[in-house]
Each structure stands twice: as structure tokens, then as C-alpha cells.
Design a protein around this motif. Structure first.
Motif, mmCIF file in Angstrom:
data_model
loop_
_atom_site.group_PDB
_atom_site.id
_atom_site.type_symbol
_atom_site.label_atom_id
_atom_site.label_comp_id
_atom_site.label_asym_id
_atom_site.label_seq_id
_atom_site.Cartn_x
_atom_site.Cartn_y
_atom_site.Cartn_z
ATOM 1 N N ILE A 192 11.195 -5.097 -0.531
ATOM 2 C CA ILE A 192 11.395 -4.534 -1.944
ATOM 3 C C ILE A 192 12.031 -4.162 -2.848
ATOM 4 C CG2 ILE A 192 10.171 -2.520 -2.486
ATOM 5 C CD1 ILE A 192 8.166 -1.919 -1.062
ATOM 6 N N SER A 193 13.061 -3.855 -1.834
ATOM 7 C CA SER A 193 14.463 -3.572 -2.672
ATOM 8 C C SER A 193 15.842 -4.973 -2.394
ATOM 9 C CB SER A 193 15.445 -2.782 -1.890
ATOM 10 O OG SER A 193 15.494 -2.644 -0.774
ATOM 11 N N ALA A 194 15.286 -5.915 -1.967
ATOM 12 C CA ALA A 194 16.407 -7.024 -2.071
ATOM 13 C C ALA A 194 15.219 -7.828 -3.140
ATOM 14 C CB ALA A 194 16.114 -7.408 -0.792
ATOM 15 N N GLY A 245 12.949 -7.018 -4.836
ATOM 16 C CA GLY A 245 13.393 -6.361 -6.837
ATOM 17 C C GLY A 245 11.557 -6.358 -7.062
ATOM 18 N N LEU A 246 10.820 -6.166 -5.836
ATOM 19 C CA LEU A 246 9.630 -6.196 -6.057
ATOM 20 C C LEU A 246 9.004 -5.539 -6.201
ATOM 21 C CD1 LEU A 246 7.999 -7.200 -2.572
ATOM 22 C CD2 LEU A 246 8.923 -8.910 -4.256
ATOM 23 N N ASP A 247 7.688 -5.743 -7.689
ATOM 24 C CA ASP A 247 6.726 -4.819 -8.751
ATOM 25 C C ASP A 247 5.540 -4.643 -7.581
ATOM 26 O OD1 ASP A 247 8.249 -5.127 -11.294
ATOM 27 O OD2 ASP A 247 7.963 -7.065 -10.573
ATOM 28 N N LYS A 248 5.248 -5.410 -6.543
ATOM 29 C CA LYS A 248 4.330 -4.931 -5.838
ATOM 30 C C LYS A 248 4.428 -5.632 -4.595
ATOM 31 C CE LYS A 248 -0.084 -5.066 -8.153
ATOM 32 N NZ LYS A 248 -1.040 -3.780 -7.061
ATOM 33 N N LEU A 249 3.687 -4.870 -3.977
ATOM 34 C CA LEU A 249 3.657 -5.468 -2.702
ATOM 35 C C LEU A 249 2.080 -5.841 -1.316
ATOM 36 C CD1 LEU A 249 5.049 -6.939 0.173
ATOM 37 C CD2 LEU A 249 5.373 -5.036 1.169
ATOM 38 N N LEU A 250 1.298 -6.648 -1.658
ATOM 39 C CA LEU A 250 0.620 -6.715 -0.871
ATOM 40 C C LEU A 250 0.508 -7.643 0.584
ATOM 41 C CD1 LEU A 250 -1.391 -9.440 -3.548
ATOM 42 C CD2 LEU A 250 -1.168 -6.565 -3.427
ATOM 43 N N ILE A 251 0.153 -6.367 1.117
ATOM 44 C CA ILE A 251 0.268 -6.669 2.556
ATOM 45 C C ILE A 251 -1.316 -7.289 3.545
ATOM 46 C CG2 ILE A 251 0.362 -5.566 4.912
ATOM 47 C CD1 ILE A 251 1.755 -3.145 3.579
ATOM 48 N N ILE A 252 -1.464 -8.286 4.043
ATOM 49 C CA ILE A 252 -2.466 -8.386 3.517
ATOM 50 C C ILE A 252 -3.235 -9.017 5.283
ATOM 51 C CG2 ILE A 252 -4.361 -10.790 3.399
ATOM 52 C CD1 ILE A 252 -2.669 -10.725 0.314
ATOM 53 N N PRO A 253 -3.509 -8.291 5.924
ATOM 54 C CA PRO A 253 -3.887 -8.401 7.287
ATOM 55 C C PRO A 253 -4.907 -9.719 7.099
ATOM 56 C CG PRO A 253 -4.633 -6.371 7.009
ATOM 57 C CD PRO A 253 -4.475 -6.927 5.470
ATOM 58 N N ALA A 254 -4.781 -10.447 8.247
ATOM 59 C CA ALA A 254 -5.536 -12.005 8.262
ATOM 60 C C ALA A 254 -6.537 -11.563 9.132
ATOM 61 C CB ALA A 254 -4.353 -12.581 9.541
ATOM 62 N N ALA A 255 -7.897 -12.151 8.683
ATOM 63 C CA ALA A 255 -8.940 -11.943 9.917
ATOM 64 C C ALA A 255 -9.151 -13.089 10.863
ATOM 65 C CB ALA A 255 -9.892 -12.633 8.916
ATOM 66 N N LEU A 307 5.546 3.163 3.270
ATOM 67 C CA LEU A 307 6.657 2.751 2.979
ATOM 68 C C LEU A 307 7.082 3.846 0.995
ATOM 69 C CD1 LEU A 307 5.067 -1.069 2.817
ATOM 70 C CD2 LEU A 307 8.090 -0.199 3.163
ATOM 71 N N LEU A 308 6.188 4.840 1.273
ATOM 72 C CA LEU A 308 6.310 5.332 -0.189
ATOM 73 C C LEU A 308 6.831 4.931 -1.489
ATOM 74 C CD1 LEU A 308 7.909 8.376 2.177
ATOM 75 C CD2 LEU A 308 5.504 8.161 0.537
ATOM 76 N N ALA A 309 6.297 3.727 -1.779
ATOM 77 C CA ALA A 309 6.206 3.280 -2.814
ATOM 78 C C ALA A 309 4.881 3.014 -3.729
ATOM 79 C CB ALA A 309 7.203 1.832 -2.560
ATOM 80 N N ILE A 339 13.341 -20.625 -1.952
ATOM 81 C CA ILE A 339 13.801 -20.100 0.089
ATOM 82 C C ILE A 339 14.806 -19.310 -0.370
ATOM 83 C CG2 ILE A 339 13.752 -20.096 1.820
ATOM 84 C CD1 ILE A 339 12.820 -23.000 1.863
ATOM 85 N N THR A 340 14.272 -17.856 0.266
ATOM 86 C CA THR A 340 15.427 -17.111 0.249
ATOM 87 C C THR A 340 16.144 -16.364 1.663
ATOM 88 O OG1 THR A 340 17.222 -15.345 -1.512
ATOM 89 C CG2 THR A 340 14.291 -15.331 -1.002
ATOM 90 N N THR A 341 16.707 -16.055 2.402
ATOM 91 C CA THR A 341 16.325 -15.530 3.414
ATOM 92 C C THR A 341 17.489 -13.842 3.580
ATOM 93 O OG1 THR A 341 16.997 -17.481 3.929
ATOM 94 C CG2 THR A 341 17.420 -15.857 5.764
ATOM 95 N N ILE A 342 16.604 -12.822 3.396
ATOM 96 C CA ILE A 342 17.289 -11.680 3.449
ATOM 97 C C ILE A 342 17.248 -11.095 4.775
ATOM 98 C CG2 ILE A 342 15.986 -11.160 1.494
ATOM 99 C CD1 ILE A 342 14.039 -9.476 3.107
ATOM 100 N N THR A 343 18.261 -10.290 4.795
ATOM 101 C CA THR A 343 18.994 -9.592 6.097
ATOM 102 C C THR A 343 18.328 -8.288 6.362
ATOM 103 O OG1 THR A 343 21.073 -10.891 6.226
ATOM 104 C CG2 THR A 343 20.565 -9.148 7.959
ATOM 105 N N LEU A 344 17.670 -7.389 7.519
ATOM 106 C CA LEU A 344 17.141 -6.302 8.036
ATOM 107 C C LEU A 344 18.203 -5.866 7.703
ATOM 108 C CD1 LEU A 344 13.765 -7.103 9.446
ATOM 109 C CD2 LEU A 344 13.985 -7.184 6.560
ATOM 110 N N PRO A 345 18.482 -4.496 7.450
ATOM 111 C CA PRO A 345 19.562 -3.915 7.560
ATOM 112 C C PRO A 345 18.997 -2.946 9.465
ATOM 113 C CG PRO A 345 18.788 -2.664 6.361
ATOM 114 C CD PRO A 345 18.053 -3.818 6.342
#
Ligand code: ATP
Length: 403
Positions: free
Chosen positions: A25-27, A29-39, A67-69, A161-167
Motif C-alpha cells: 500500500i505504501s510502496a 501508493g495504492l488508493d485501493k487494495l483488493l484481497i481476493i481469496p481463491a475459490a 490494515l487500518l486503511a 514489473i516492480t520488486t519491493i522489499t518487506l521491512p
């Protein structure tokens, strides 16, 4: 708008998923995040004992809430309600229809990223969305990501494609976690509200006697029943109630348990409150039927007693924590006052209430009761009869807020 799409089995969602979502979300700069569990995940079988889709969606909702967002993170049942295998390409096509002008970013950990070229219709995926990959363990370094990134960019020209590092890497998988849970361990890898949900529904072979929970489990169950933004207040009330119990010689354990559970039904609908009251024979007057704020103390008490096996003292303290009443016990006064002035509360006069709470509990109680009466009058709302009785009872004993 920038929209993150985080798919997975989330069986169950764990702290690793949460860390990835939070960082993305922060890296990005997402305005929305959809968490989608697979069936039906295309890459793996759902193991035996996988909870029903509604449980997996509910846990994903807890993860989104964690996520308190608000307004940003949300769980989506898009794949759970679709029949057949849950292909990401189908999901992205649906999302593209829904969000024609927005930027989609597909989030995935190393394991998924390294096999992306083998997924169903990778060209569609990479055309419709950018890919944001992150490591799951210390071993997932740039050396691991770079060859796959180059391969994808060469095979699918234009792929983003972008890669982010999780702190805070959390090196765990849902598979490991399910094994731990079945052996009575692993709660440290779960967000408390998700753990509470698992306990309350007996998922993954976790068999807890809800009537004999110790404090961390009781907290987890309580937190699983509320929005996460309320947890700070619940925690503050628990701690304040324990301090007050110590000061005034009340039962600290009861004060703690009452604090933990006092708001557990806060987010139920009016109909759900009334159904609980009818089930447990709690009579309601006209005013209570209309005011969910008044009902949550009664239904919270019912859940404390009937689901969590709490004793009468805890039941009564929760029952009266909103309206107060005449003839209150010390524990009842403590929960009422703690709820009013716990460290996260801020309103004009809270400092005086805090001072009184430790020097003269009855005066603190009266101050709380009269503040509520005044607030109701200012807002032209009716004052509950028990609150007026509490005021009269305290005044008859010579208690005053002056001086
Ligand atoms: P399982 O063990 O059941 O295969 P999992 O832990 O890999 O589950 P999934 O629900 O399949 O979890 O993963 C969803 C997404 O989250 C995937 O992109 C995966 O790479 C990523 N992910 C899973 N665990 C972690 C973790 N510990 N840290 C960061 N990302 C993770």
C-alpha cells in the motif's frame, strides 16, 4: 486510481500476508487494495479441512480491517462466488471492466512470481496489470528476482514489473501454520482478530473451550468481533479497569475480563441485538429497542455469560457499562468509569474525571453520569431512566461533583 490486487488462498491469512499488503500500500501508493481469496486455486489443491468459503472471506475481511486503511483495503468475494478454477486472468478481466480507467497492480510473493510464466494466460495478466513482487524469506534476494524479471520482460514486451522489499519479513506459510494450529501452536503468526475468528469457529482443528479461555485467547475472540479501530479503546479500557480494580480493591481478573469483552457486540445490527436479547430473555424498553448504543451493553453481557462463561459479576458490569444504574457494585462503577476515561479518550473534562477516578470513585461515576445526561440534553436525545436513577442514587448519598 491505483488498485492493488492481492490474490491467494489465505487459508488462513497470516502475518506474512499482512506485512506484504501493508508494505505494498505504501510502496506503490495504492488508493485501493483488493484481497481476493481463491475459490479453487489453479496451482494447488485446497487441503482437507479447508474452511467454507464464507469463513475464508470473513478471515480476509479481518485481514483487510487489520490494515487500518478504511476505504483502501477490502476483501472481495469475486473468486469465491465464481465457479471453476480461479484464474487470475479472469479476475483481472472482470476488474478491468469494473475499473476501466484505473491502474491495476497484481501483488505476489516469490513463489508465485517465479512461476508466473506458467500460469493460465500470462500474456493477459501482464497486459492488464503491473506485477509487484516481494520476497517471503531472507533467501529471496535480487539474484532470485532478476532473471525472472528479465525473462518476463523479454517474453511479454511492455510488462510492468516492480520488486519491493518487506521491512518485516515473516517467514511462514499457511501450510506450516495449519500444522502448527492443529498442534495447538502458531498464534504468533496470526493477527489476533483472525486467531479469534479461528477459535470461535473451531477452524483448522483448533478446539478451544470458549468458556475457559485464558486472557490472550479471550482478547483474540473479542477483537475478532469488532472493527480493528476499536481495539485500542478496548485495550485501554481493560488496562484502566485493572488499575482501578487494584486501587479500589475489586477483583482484577473480573475487571480485566469485563474490559476485554465490554464492547464485543458493538458492531451488530439492531436486529441482531434484539435477537440476542430475545434469545436470552433480556427485556427491552422502547428507548432501548431504538438505540443500538444502549443495546450493545446488554448483548455484550449476554455473550460474555453465555458464550464465554463469564460469572455474574462480569455480566452485570458489562450490562450496566453504558447507562449505569442505582446501587452499583464497585466492579460496575469501575468498568463504567474506565470506559469513560481510558487513556485513548479525549474530551473537555477528561483530566478531572481521571483524577477523581483514583481519589473518589463515586464522584467520578457521578461526573460521568452527569456528563452523559448533559450531552443527551444538548443533543435533544432522551436520557435512559437507569442513568437518571444512578444520578439520583448518588446525589441522595451526598455525592457531588463540585469542589
Ligand atoms: P500455502 O502454504 O497454503 O500455499 P501461502 O502461505 O503460500 O499458503 P497464499 O495464500 O497461497 O499463502 O499466498 C498468497 C500470496 O501471499 C502469494 O503471492 C504468496 O507468495 C504471498 N505470501 C505468502 N506467504 C507470505 C509471506 N510469509 N511473506 C510474504 N508473502 C507471502
Amino acid at each position: 486510481m491505483k488498485i492493488g490486487v492481492f490474490g491467494g488462498t489465505f487459508n488462513p491469512p497470516h502475518q506474512g500476508h499482512l506485512a506484504a499488503a501493508r508494505t505494498a500500500i505504501s510502496a506503490l501508493g495504492l488508493d485501493k487494495l483488493l484481497i481476493i481469496p481463491a475459490a479453487i486455486p489453479p496451482h494447488k489443491e485446497l487441503p482437507e479441512g479447508t474452511p467454507a468459503p464464507e469463513h475464508r472471506l470473513a478471515m480476509a475481511e479481518k485481514m483487510a480491517d487489520a490494515l487500518l486503511a478504511p476505504g483502501v483495503a477490502e476483501a472481495s468475494g469475486l473468486e469465491l462466488t465464481r465457479t471453476g478454477k480461479s484464474y487470475t486472468s479472469d479476475t483481472l478481466e472482470r476488474l478491468r471492466e469494473q475499473y476501466p480507467d484505473d491502474e491495476l497492480w497484481l501483488l505476489m510473493g516469490t513463489d508465485m512470481f517465479l512461476t508466473l510464466h506458467l500460469w493460465h494466460k500470462p500474456e493477459t495478466i501482464l497486459k492488464l496489470a503491473g506485477v509487484c513482487a516481494f520476497g517471503r524469506s531472507e533467501q529471496d534476494t535480487e539474484e532470485v528476482f532478476a532473471p525472472q524479471r528479465e525473462h518476463l520482460q523479454k517474453t511479454f514486451p511492455g510488462a510492468k514489473i516492480t520488486t519491493i522489499t518487506l521491512p518485516g519479513l515473516v517467514d511462514v506459510s499457511s501450510t506450516q501454520l495449519r500444522e502448527l494450529l492443529a498442534g495447538g501452536e502458531g498464534e504468533e503468526y496470526l493477527y489476533p482478530a483472525v486467531y479469534g475468528y479461528i477459535l470461535m469457529h473451531g477452524l483448522y482443528g483448533v478446539r478451544a473451550d470458549l468458556k475457559r479461555l485464558d486472557i490472550p485467547e479471550l482478547r483474540a475472540c473479542s477483537y475478532s468481533m469488532v472493527m480493528q479501530k476499536r481495539v485500542r479503546h478496548i485495550r485501554g479500557t481493560e488496562e484502566e479497569a485493572v488499575r482501578l480494580a487494584r486501587r479500589w480493591g475489586a477483583n482484577e481478573n473480573y475487571a480485566r475480563r469485563a474490559g476485554i469483552l465490554h464492547d464485543c457486540t458493538k458492531y451488530l445490527s439492531g436486529g441482531e441485538h434484539i435477537a440476542i436479547c430475545e434469545k436470552y430473555g433480556v427485556p427491552l424498553d422502547e428507548l432501548e429497542r431504538k438505540a443500538a448504543k444502549l443495546l450493545h451493553s446488554k448483548t455484550g453481557a449476554c455473550i460474555a455469560r453465555h458464550v464465554f462463561g463469564e460469572p455474574d459479576e462480569v455480566y452485570e458490569a458489562i450490562f450496566w457499562h453504558t447507562t449505569a444504574k442505582a446501587d452499583m457494585t464497585t466492579l460496575e462503577k469501575i468498568l463504567y468509569v474506565a470506559d469513560y476515561m481510558e487513556p485513548n479518550r479525549s474530551f473537555d473534562g477528561v483530566e478531572r474525571l481521571r483524577e477523581l477516578a483514583y481519589s473518589d470513585l463515586d464522584r467520578a461515576l457521578l461526573l460521568g453520569v452527569e456528563t452523559t445526561i448533559q450531552e443527551m440534553k444538548d443533543r435533544s436525545l432522551p436520557v435512559h431512566k437507569s442513568t437518571l436513577r444512578a444520578q439520583a442514587w448518588l446525589r441522595e448519598q451526598g455525592v457531588t461533583t463540585e469542589g
